[in-house]
Design an enzyme around this catalytic site. Structure first.
Site, mmCIF file in Angstrom:
data_model
loop_
_atom_site.group_PDB
_atom_site.id
_atom_site.type_symbol
_atom_site.label_atom_id
_atom_site.label_comp_id
_atom_site.label_asym_id
_atom_site.label_seq_id
_atom_site.Cartn_x
_atom_site.Cartn_y
_atom_site.Cartn_z
ATOM 1 N N GLN A 119 12.110 -13.625 -15.675
ATOM 2 C CA GLN A 119 11.101 -13.706 -16.802
ATOM 3 C C GLN A 119 11.641 -13.359 -17.991
ATOM 4 O O GLN A 119 12.861 -13.040 -18.384
ATOM 5 C CB GLN A 119 10.037 -12.586 -16.368
ATOM 6 C CG GLN A 119 10.666 -11.077 -16.221
ATOM 7 C CD GLN A 119 9.790 -10.120 -15.477
ATOM 8 O OE1 GLN A 119 8.660 -10.244 -15.430
ATOM 9 N NE2 GLN A 119 10.457 -9.151 -15.096
ATOM 10 N N TYR A 146 -2.992 3.833 -17.316
ATOM 11 C CA TYR A 146 -2.668 3.063 -16.131
ATOM 12 C C TYR A 146 -1.574 3.687 -15.252
ATOM 13 O O TYR A 146 -1.938 4.220 -14.007
ATOM 14 C CB TYR A 146 -2.140 1.807 -16.537
ATOM 15 C CG TYR A 146 -1.687 1.109 -15.430
ATOM 16 C CD1 TYR A 146 -2.540 0.121 -14.609
ATOM 17 C CD2 TYR A 146 -0.101 0.906 -15.075
ATOM 18 C CE1 TYR A 146 -1.980 -0.688 -13.710
ATOM 19 C CE2 TYR A 146 0.316 0.213 -14.094
ATOM 20 C CZ TYR A 146 -0.456 -0.825 -13.206
ATOM 21 O OH TYR A 146 -0.268 -1.379 -12.284
ATOM 22 N N GLN A 147 -0.590 4.557 -15.904
ATOM 23 C CA GLN A 147 0.374 5.320 -15.092
ATOM 24 C C GLN A 147 0.013 6.345 -14.118
ATOM 25 O O GLN A 147 -0.174 6.288 -13.021
ATOM 26 C CB GLN A 147 1.541 5.616 -15.934
ATOM 27 C CG GLN A 147 2.099 4.471 -17.034
ATOM 28 C CD GLN A 147 2.690 3.460 -16.173
ATOM 29 O OE1 GLN A 147 3.153 3.478 -15.156
ATOM 30 N NE2 GLN A 147 3.481 2.709 -17.075
ATOM 31 N N ASP A 183 9.329 0.072 -15.467
ATOM 32 C CA ASP A 183 9.387 0.971 -16.845
ATOM 33 C C ASP A 183 9.459 2.418 -16.533
ATOM 34 O O ASP A 183 9.918 3.094 -17.321
ATOM 35 C CB ASP A 183 8.004 0.680 -17.466
ATOM 36 C CG ASP A 183 6.936 0.793 -16.584
ATOM 37 O OD1 ASP A 183 6.600 1.967 -16.221
ATOM 38 O OD2 ASP A 183 6.113 -0.073 -16.308
ATOM 39 N N GLU A 211 12.347 -2.727 -7.385
ATOM 40 C CA GLU A 211 12.264 -3.695 -8.892
ATOM 41 C C GLU A 211 12.929 -4.762 -8.841
ATOM 42 O O GLU A 211 14.222 -4.778 -8.480
ATOM 43 C CB GLU A 211 12.225 -2.645 -10.335
ATOM 44 C CG GLU A 211 12.336 -3.514 -11.284
ATOM 45 C CD GLU A 211 11.193 -4.383 -11.628
ATOM 46 O OE1 GLU A 211 11.187 -5.372 -11.916
ATOM 47 O OE2 GLU A 211 9.966 -3.492 -11.665
ATOM 48 N N ASP A 247 13.922 -8.111 -3.893
ATOM 49 C CA ASP A 247 12.683 -8.504 -3.547
ATOM 50 C C ASP A 247 11.733 -7.650 -2.675
ATOM 51 O O ASP A 247 12.123 -7.219 -1.789
ATOM 52 C CB ASP A 247 12.878 -9.716 -2.931
ATOM 53 C CG ASP A 247 11.651 -10.683 -2.451
ATOM 54 O OD1 ASP A 247 10.267 -10.140 -2.989
ATOM 55 O OD2 ASP A 247 11.622 -11.622 -1.612
ATOM 56 N N ASP A 274 2.732 -1.513 -8.126
ATOM 57 C CA ASP A 274 2.687 -1.705 -9.895
ATOM 58 C C ASP A 274 3.123 -3.158 -9.933
ATOM 59 O O ASP A 274 4.215 -3.280 -10.590
ATOM 60 C CB ASP A 274 3.574 -0.676 -10.422
ATOM 61 C CG ASP A 274 3.176 -0.535 -11.805
ATOM 62 O OD1 ASP A 274 2.425 -1.417 -12.382
ATOM 63 O OD2 ASP A 274 4.135 0.039 -12.633
#
Length: 366
Positions: A100, A130-131, A155, A175, A206, A225
């Protein structure tokens, strides 16, 4: 987005894994606009503007303008009819990873902003909502969680919040994009501090494959997330993925999954709840929180439990206020508390009407 704008943009209405029996190519081409992030880039404009600016989420002053210097705002089909803009004061980082496009910029109102493939993931000002919610809604609903898996979350913000829970012994994170982790450590140290917890084990890869290989009943909680359900993240809202999550959870284990905006995607929420009701034999709920820089200013959470000890999500059995040191661990809580927890399950009347499964008394918050 790797492999062209249209890759992985199947309508979530068929995300239960069942193939359509319609062989008509023209029918396949008709995809609801609210399910897409495709066609956001215009080649002519792309020559003038950085591609991530074309999503409509933000505009960089002086770098993207139409004839006569008039600012151009690009509409994103994921939320048709809207253009979300954040004033950019300085581009701090801009690279393409294997998966990305990653962008970090300084804004005039929200501090530093992390953008993936043209979509705002977090800002320093409102990331707390959000977190904190995606973490404490599940972890405060079960007694003394020991093992937690985070899917995505590169993050580090969810890790930071999990670390408030002293009962947790193991925190796995899977991640797919290492660049997200590296960028967060460089530009968002207040979030990436979560990686410093010795209980954290980082797995780059993955998540679908990771969960397939996870031992049965390993985790007390799994927090997904993830990005919006298009492209590589499409698999993360399909039935086979939820089945692997349920398999990896202990009896009475809990899932908390990002679940879009109730103002924009009630059909998607309906589909996700339908899949989860078939998969999770404990309970299935929908909660929400206010996040100003997300589409429509709110984000939803799908929160489920497996068969086993009953879980009362609405009335937390493990309130954050009673966990020693949790309120100020590394950073004082800014959004979440037990009152907000209970209120998150109160849904507007239009949502109950449009999402039929939320009218089922077995999943309504009592």
């Amino acid at each position: 987005m790797e492999g062209g704008a249209g890759k992985g943009l199947e309508c979530p209405k068929i995300m239960d894994g069942k193939e359509s029996d319609n062989g008509n190519d023209s029918a396949k081409a008709i995809i609801p606009s609210c399910c897409l992030k495709a066609r956001a880039c215009d080649p002519e404009s792309d020559a003038i503007c950085h591609s991530t600016v074309l999503s409509g989420w933000f505009s960089e002053s002086g770098s993207c303008s139409g004839k006569g210097g008039k600012q151009v705002y690009f509409n994103n089909p994921m939320w048709p009819g809207e253009a979300h803009s954040i004033e950019v004061t300085k581009i701090l980082y801009r690279e393409k990873s294997e998966f990305q496009e990653v962008l970090v910029f300084e804004s005039s109102a929200y501090g530093k902003v992390l953008v993936l493939d043209g979509i705002v993931q977090l800002t320093e000002k409102d990331e707390c909502a959000y977190q904190e919610m995606i973490t404490h809604l599940p972890l405060c609903s079960i007694q003394s969680p020991k093992s937690v898996l985070v899917v995505g979350g590169g993050d580090g913000g969810v890790l930071r919040e999990i670390s408030r829970h002293s009962s947790v012994d193991l925190i796995d994170i899977c991640e797919i994009d290492k660049m997200v982790i590296d960028v967060s450590k460089r530009f968002f140290p207040d979030l990436a501090i979560g990686f410093e917890d010795p209980r954290v084990r980082v797995h780059i890869g993955d998540a679908v494959e990771f969960l397939r290989n996870a031992p049965i009943g390993k985790y007390d909680a799994i927090i997904v997330d993830s990005s919006d359900p298009v492209g590589p993240a499409q698999e993360l809202v399909e039935k086979p993925f939820f089945e692997t999550i349920a398999r990896a959870l202990k009896p009475g284990g809990v899932l908390c999954n990002m679940a879009e905006s109730m103002w924009l995607h009630t059909h998607l929420i309906q589909d996700m709840i339908s899949i989860c009701k078939e998969t999770f034999k404990g309970s299935v709920h929908y909660a929400w929180a206010s996040v100003p820089t997300y589409p429509s200013g709110v984000i939803g959470f799908l929160i489920c439990s497996t068969e086993g000890p009953p879980v009362d999500f609405v009335h937390p059995i493990n309130p954050i206020e009673k966990i020693e040191g949790a309120l100020k661990h590394r950073r004082e809580l800014r959004f979440y508390n037990s009152e907000i927890h209970a209120a998150a399950f109160a849904l507007p009347s239009f949502v109950k009407r449009e999402v039929a499964l939320l009218r089922d008394s077995s999943i309504l918050a009592k």
